[in-house]
Design a protein around this motif. Structure first.
Motif, PDB file in Angstrom:
ATOM      1  N   GLN A  29       0.827  -1.043   0.141  1.00  0.00           N
ATOM      2  CA  GLN A  29       0.032  -0.064  -0.022  1.00  0.00           C
ATOM      3  C   GLN A  29       0.956   1.105  -0.075  1.00  0.00           C
ATOM      4  N   ASP A  30       0.582   2.307  -0.912  1.00  0.00           N
ATOM      5  CA  ASP A  30       1.255   3.481  -1.076  1.00  0.00           C
ATOM      6  C   ASP A  30       2.875   3.174  -1.391  1.00  0.00           C
ATOM      7  N   GLN A  31       3.138   2.387  -2.229  1.00  0.00           N
ATOM      8  CA  GLN A  31       4.230   1.927  -2.443  1.00  0.00           C
ATOM      9  C   GLN A  31       4.641   2.932  -3.679  1.00  0.00           C
ATOM     10  N   ARG A  32       5.936   3.446  -3.782  1.00  0.00           N
ATOM     11  CA  ARG A  32       6.454   4.304  -4.754  1.00  0.00           C
ATOM     12  C   ARG A  32       6.412   3.329  -5.938  1.00  0.00           C
ATOM     13  N   TYR A  33       5.842   4.010  -6.904  1.00  0.00           N
ATOM     14  CA  TYR A  33       6.041   3.497  -8.347  1.00  0.00           C
ATOM     15  C   TYR A  33       4.897   2.581  -8.619  1.00  0.00           C
ATOM     16  N   ARG A  34       3.901   2.515  -7.653  1.00  0.00           N
ATOM     17  CA  ARG A  34       2.908   1.439  -7.779  1.00  0.00           C
ATOM     18  C   ARG A  34       2.087   1.741  -9.043  1.00  0.00           C
ATOM     19  N   PRO A  35       1.596   1.007  -9.947  1.00  0.00           N
ATOM     20  CA  PRO A  35       0.561   1.300 -10.770  1.00  0.00           C
ATOM     21  C   PRO A  35      -0.520   1.331 -10.418  1.00  0.00           C
ATOM     22  N   ALA A  36      -1.468   1.904 -11.209  1.00  0.00           N
ATOM     23  CA  ALA A  36      -3.006   2.524 -10.669  1.00  0.00           C
ATOM     24  C   ALA A  36      -3.555   1.020 -10.664  1.00  0.00           C
ATOM     25  N   ASP A  37      -4.369   1.099  -9.718  1.00  0.00           N
ATOM     26  CA  ASP A  37      -4.964  -0.203  -9.472  1.00  0.00           C
ATOM     27  C   ASP A  37      -5.908  -0.804 -10.656  1.00  0.00           C
ATOM     28  N   GLU A  38      -6.395   0.150 -11.557  1.00  0.00           N
ATOM     29  CA  GLU A  38      -7.113  -0.488 -12.718  1.00  0.00           C
ATOM     30  C   GLU A  38      -6.087  -1.212 -13.767  1.00  0.00           C
ATOM     31  N   ARG A  39      -4.948  -0.990 -13.625  1.00  0.00           N
ATOM     32  CA  ARG A  39      -3.908  -1.967 -14.434  1.00  0.00           C
ATOM     33  C   ARG A  39      -4.005  -3.420 -13.913  1.00  0.00           C
ATOM     34  N   PHE A  40      -4.621  -3.698 -12.542  1.00  0.00           N
ATOM     35  CA  PHE A  40      -4.275  -4.909 -12.006  1.00  0.00           C
ATOM     36  C   PHE A  40      -5.256  -6.165 -12.608  1.00  0.00           C
ATOM     37  N   GLY A  41      -6.272  -5.609 -13.281  1.00  0.00           N
ATOM     38  CA  GLY A  41      -7.478  -6.472 -13.564  1.00  0.00           C
ATOM     39  C   GLY A  41      -8.386  -6.755 -12.510  1.00  0.00           C
ATOM     40  N   PRO A  42      -9.361  -7.554 -12.681  1.00  0.00           N
ATOM     41  CA  PRO A  42     -10.555  -7.934 -11.669  1.00  0.00           C
ATOM     42  C   PRO A  42      -9.903  -8.490 -10.554  1.00  0.00           C
ATOM     43  N   ALA A  43     -10.460  -8.452  -9.324  1.00  0.00           N
ATOM     44  CA  ALA A  43     -10.182  -8.882  -8.247  1.00  0.00           C
ATOM     45  C   ALA A  43     -10.754 -10.278  -8.199  1.00  0.00           C
ATOM     46  N   VAL A  44      -9.930 -11.177  -7.319  1.00  0.00           N
ATOM     47  CA  VAL A  44     -10.306 -12.382  -7.272  1.00  0.00           C
ATOM     48  C   VAL A  44     -10.352 -12.807  -5.572  1.00  0.00           C
ATOM     49  N   THR A  45     -10.976 -13.906  -5.217  1.00  0.00           N
ATOM     50  CA  THR A  45     -10.492 -14.234  -3.727  1.00  0.00           C
ATOM     51  C   THR A  45      -9.779 -15.425  -3.966  1.00  0.00           C
ATOM     52  N   VAL A  46      -8.816 -15.391  -2.821  1.00  0.00           N
ATOM     53  CA  VAL A  46      -7.807 -16.607  -2.595  1.00  0.00           C
ATOM     54  C   VAL A  46      -8.395 -17.215  -1.375  1.00  0.00           C
ATOM     55  N   PRO A  47      -8.349 -18.399  -1.209  1.00  0.00           N
ATOM     56  CA  PRO A  47      -7.580 -19.372  -1.843  1.00  0.00           C
ATOM     57  C   PRO A  47      -8.576 -19.818  -3.024  1.00  0.00           C
ATOM     58  N   ALA A  48      -7.919 -20.175  -4.235  1.00  0.00           N
ATOM     59  CA  ALA A  48      -8.805 -20.447  -5.297  1.00  0.00           C
ATOM     60  C   ALA A  48      -8.952 -21.917  -5.199  1.00  0.00           C
ATOM     61  N   GLY A  49     -10.149 -22.348  -5.976  1.00  0.00           N
ATOM     62  CA  GLY A  49     -10.622 -23.795  -5.652  1.00  0.00           C
ATOM     63  C   GLY A  49     -10.183 -24.761  -6.623  1.00  0.00           C
ATOM     64  N   PRO A  50     -10.306 -25.869  -6.501  1.00  0.00           N
ATOM     65  CA  PRO A  50      -9.588 -26.949  -7.491  1.00  0.00           C
ATOM     66  C   PRO A  50      -9.753 -26.755  -8.877  1.00  0.00           C
ATOM     67  N   ASP A  51     -10.792 -25.988  -9.193  1.00  0.00           N
ATOM     68  CA  ASP A  51     -10.829 -25.761 -10.725  1.00  0.00           C
ATOM     69  C   ASP A  51     -10.131 -24.239 -11.217  1.00  0.00           C
ATOM     70  N   ALA A  52      -9.290 -23.813 -10.311  1.00  0.00           N
ATOM     71  CA  ALA A  52      -8.951 -22.713 -10.621  1.00  0.00           C
ATOM     72  C   ALA A  52      -8.040 -22.445 -11.795  1.00  0.00           C
TER      73      ALA A  52
END
Length: 176
Positions: A29-52
């Protein structure tokens, strides 16, 4: 690209995976040179299931390895990763990845290892742009004489990571 946010002793960490199942970013959080959040793509929840899909699976693996690292039971994170950068930046990041757990190097040491002893400032700039903090251990690079110097995630976090690893660090601080 997809991403998730995990809790850590350093605060929230954003993990970003590419479509090929490689970790492309690990940002504080607040890291210098961190790209804009929009560049990270959609958010997912971890842990991912067996079909991940591969991207979800690498985020789950990275989150698990980070938890082990912060618990002191893991010394390196070995998830597949593919940081985007120039050839020089990638060479610097590869050199950082070779610094053993619990040890530090100076910016000059890294420049010398690359065969570019006069490129200390360029090495520092590349280190500051490291998109995979902790995975590529830029916190293990200190100033001359062991002085704590710049860290894109903040010097307090750098000190905490070095303390976790029982790595030597000086007390002087400056920005980078």
């Amino acid at each position: 690209m997809i991403h998730t946010v995990v809790d850590s002793p350093l605060g929230p960490l954003t993990l970003v995976a590419d479509d090929e199942g490689r970790l492309a970013g690990l940002y504080m959080q607040d890291q210098r040179y961190r790209p804009a959040d929009e560049r990270f793509g959609p958010a997912v929840t971890v842990p991912a299931g067996p079909d991940a899909d591969p991207a979800e699976a690498v985020l789950t693996e990275a989150a698990d390895q980070l938890q082990e690292y912060f618990a002191g039971t893991r010394r390196s994170l070995d998830v597949p990763h593919a940081p985007l950068g120039t050839p020089f930046q990638r060479a610097v990041w590869d050199a950082l990845a070779r610094i053993p757990y619990g040890e530090t190097r100076t910016y000059t040491d890294v420049a010398r290892e690359l065969g570019r002893p006069t490129a200390v400032r360029a090495v520092g700039a590349a280190i500051g742009r490291n998109p995979l903090c902790v995975v590529v251990p830029c916190h293990r690079v200190v100033g001359a004489g062991g002085a704590l110097t710049g860290y894109a995630g903040g010097l307090v976090r750098k000190q905490r990571l070095l303390e976790l690893e029982n790595a030597p660090a000086g007390r002087a601080a400056s920005g980078c």
